[in-house]
Each structure stands twice: as structure tokens, then as C-alpha cells.
Design an enzyme around this catalytic site. Sequence first.
Site, PDB file in Angstrom:
ATOM      1  N   CYS A 164       0.813  -1.226   0.000  1.00 27.08           N
ATOM      2  CA  CYS A 164       0.000   0.000   0.000  1.00 27.08           C
ATOM      3  C   CYS A 164       0.846   1.276   0.000  1.00 27.08           C
ATOM      4  CB  CYS A 164      -0.971   0.002   1.174  1.00 27.08           C
ATOM      5  SG  CYS A 164      -2.067  -1.416   1.158  1.00 27.08           S
ATOM      6  N   HIS A 200      -3.197   7.279   2.430  1.00 25.46           N
ATOM      7  CA  HIS A 200      -3.628   5.973   1.937  1.00 25.46           C
ATOM      8  C   HIS A 200      -5.048   5.722   2.446  1.00 25.46           C
ATOM      9  CE1 HIS A 200      -3.995   1.861   0.983  1.00 25.46           C
ATOM     10  NE2 HIS A 200      -3.776   1.403   2.194  1.00 25.46           N
ATOM     11  N   ASN A 244     -10.174   0.016  -0.102  1.00 22.79           N
ATOM     12  CA  ASN A 244      -8.715   0.097  -0.061  1.00 22.79           C
ATOM     13  C   ASN A 244      -8.161  -0.473  -1.366  1.00 22.79           C
ATOM     14  OD1 ASN A 244      -5.992  -0.266   0.394  1.00 22.79           O
ATOM     15  ND2 ASN A 244      -6.230  -1.135   2.438  1.00 22.79           N
TER      16      ASN A 244
END
Length: 325
Positions: free
Chosen positions: A119, A252, A282
Site C-alpha cells: 500500500c 492511503h 482500499n
Amino acid sequence: MRIYSRIIGTGSYLPEKRLTNADLAAELAQQGVETSDDWIVERTGIRARHFAADHQACSDLATEAARKALDAAGLAAHDIDLIIVGTSTPDMVFPSVATMVQHKLGTAGCPAFDLQAVCSGFIYALTVADAMIQSGSAKRALVIGAEVFSRILDFKDRTTCVLFGDGAGAVVLEASGEPGVLATDLHADGKYKDILCVPGHVNRGGILGDPVLKMDGQAVFKLAVGVLEETARASLAKANLTDADIDWLIPHQANIRIMQSTAKKLKLGPDKVVVTVDQHGNTSAASIPLALDTAVRDGRIQRGQTLMLEGVGGGFTWGSVLLRY
Ligand code: UT7
């Protein structure tokens, strides 16, 4: 004169198939997996996510996002002299997604490679591209975050499969006498590998280990809120700026509660945080460039503003990029 790298175009792409929490809950119920819109919204802030069609690979999503970023920059693919793709869900073991994107864009010759930092992939890729531009080894870079996490989810595990989505985001970075990227800050600590991983891998013609995402959500949550504040402060200090100089926090997009906690620590109101986790879920390395492009295109982000981009993910990896847009 110092050479900076500046974002001159952004783009993003989301696959057509969109599932609300209710849609996903209904699909999961058919397999005996119980979840609800209420649980997902309350614990994560996620309301919907997009999943790639069966025929779409990571490089297809990345190429769409790249085309839009090139259009926004007013450039053609052959104007680019570096391509970096942050991804953990490549089309193949090799070659890289970046070389496939290069070919799909109809160009050749420039260096193209993937960067795997889960990520944090886009933050890592942007930092590397910035360094290559500052050193003079590239002048115009295409930096992409692209993922098809739907391919590595265990749809029997409700603690993870409701959290992720597919997508891609891209920026064109250009060498400039004007800032630009002001500061970058990257970190990793490999001792945390087991709290977020996909243990399976190709081995002698088969898959060894479970090829789906495993996460200890609470351990990741705790680590994330700590390191996101630290890395933001480190980038600010390197640029001699303070919290008050940040116009937009683009974190993020994993969990609204993590994002709110980071914003609070940086004394930023919710009106200064770009939130897309509600609509995208996500999307790992794609989440930051997707959020950036969303806020550029809807007019929230304006030229001259100061942006704090920051990410955290498997590895553990984390980092931030502070830039003047
Ligand atoms: O991108 C990399 C970074 N990743 C992250 O930042 C993720 C960080 N972690 C998180 O976002 C959160 O820890 C989660 C969203 C993953 C989980 O939230 P939580 O508040 O930590 O929930 P929990 O794991 O403590 O689970 C609470 C309860 C459990 O039931 P019991 O044991 O209390 O009876 C779970 O079984 O919620 C249950 N649960 C669910 N219920 C309905 C877990 N997943 C679900 C679900 N639907 N999908």
C-alpha cells in the site's frame, strides 16, 4: 539551480463493476459468509468498491490511468522517459506491469519497472521518480499505482474481503526549476511481515502456501496510526514547514478511522482531508493517486497548494511525499 520534479498531469481509472456493501453482503451470504453494510461503514467508512472484469489485468487498469494522466499533461507516450508502476498484484510473475503499460501505450525504449511496497507502493514510486528526475536521469516520468486486489482476496474471510477494491491512478512528473516535490520520507521494517501478507508463491509449477491476503487488522491499525504521524512530521521538518502549511492531506485510503486519527494529530480539520475510501475501498498502491486525481478533477486541489501524500502497508512499509501542486 536545484531541479525539482513537478506533477503536470493526473489520471485514474476504476473498473466498471461497482459493488455496494449491500451487493457484496448479498454475494457473500450465498457462500454462508455474514457481513452487513452497517458493520463495514462503522468500522471502515467503506460504502462501495470496484472490481476488475475477468478479462482485465493490472496493466489494463494502469494503462487507462496513464492515458488520462498523459492527456491532462498534454503529452504523448513517447514524451515519457521513465515508467514506474507501484503494484503488488502484477499480471504475471514477470515481465513487469510497467513494461506492459509501456507497450500498451505504444512506446518503447525508456526504462520501465515495477516497485513492490504494497500500500506504500505509490509513495515509494513517486520518491524514486523524484530522485531520478533530481539526478538528471529522467525528465518526464509516468508514475502509476495500480492493483487488482480482488484477485488475492479470500471471499470466505469477512475480516478482509470487504475492505479492498481494484483501480489505478497515475501522475506525470516533469523536471522543473519550480517546486514540485518538497520532501520525501521512506521507511520499512521487515519484522512485521506476518501481520499483512499473501504467503503463497509460485514453486516448481504449483502454488506453495495460501495465495490470498492475510491480515491482523488490529495490529496493522495500531502501527499505521503511529507511523503515519511520524512520517508526515519527518517530511514537514525536511521542508522546514509545519502542519499549518498543509492544504490537503491525501492519505492511503484504508480506513476512515485511521485517516481521521492522522488528521487530528496533524491538527487538520476533516475539510482538509481527501477521502475516497467510501467509494473505492482500499485499493492499495492505487489509493493515493486515485484520491489525488479525484480531488484535482473536482477542483478541490488548486495549483500552488501544499499536499501531504502518505501511505502505509505490508512489509511493513511507510512513507510520505510533501509537494507543492
Ligand atoms: O492497506 C494496508 C493497511 N490496512 C489497514 O490499515 C487495515 C487496518 N485495520 C483495520 O482497518 C481494522 O482493524 C479492521 C477494519 C480490519 C477491523 O476493524 P476492528 O474494529 O479492528 O474489528 P475487529 O477485528 O476487532 O472485529 C470486531 C468484530 C469481531 O467479532 P467479535 O470477535 O467481536 O465477535 C469480528 O469477527 O467484528 C467482526 N467482524 C465482522 N463482522 C461483520 C470482522 N469482520 C466483519 C465483517 N462483518 N466484515
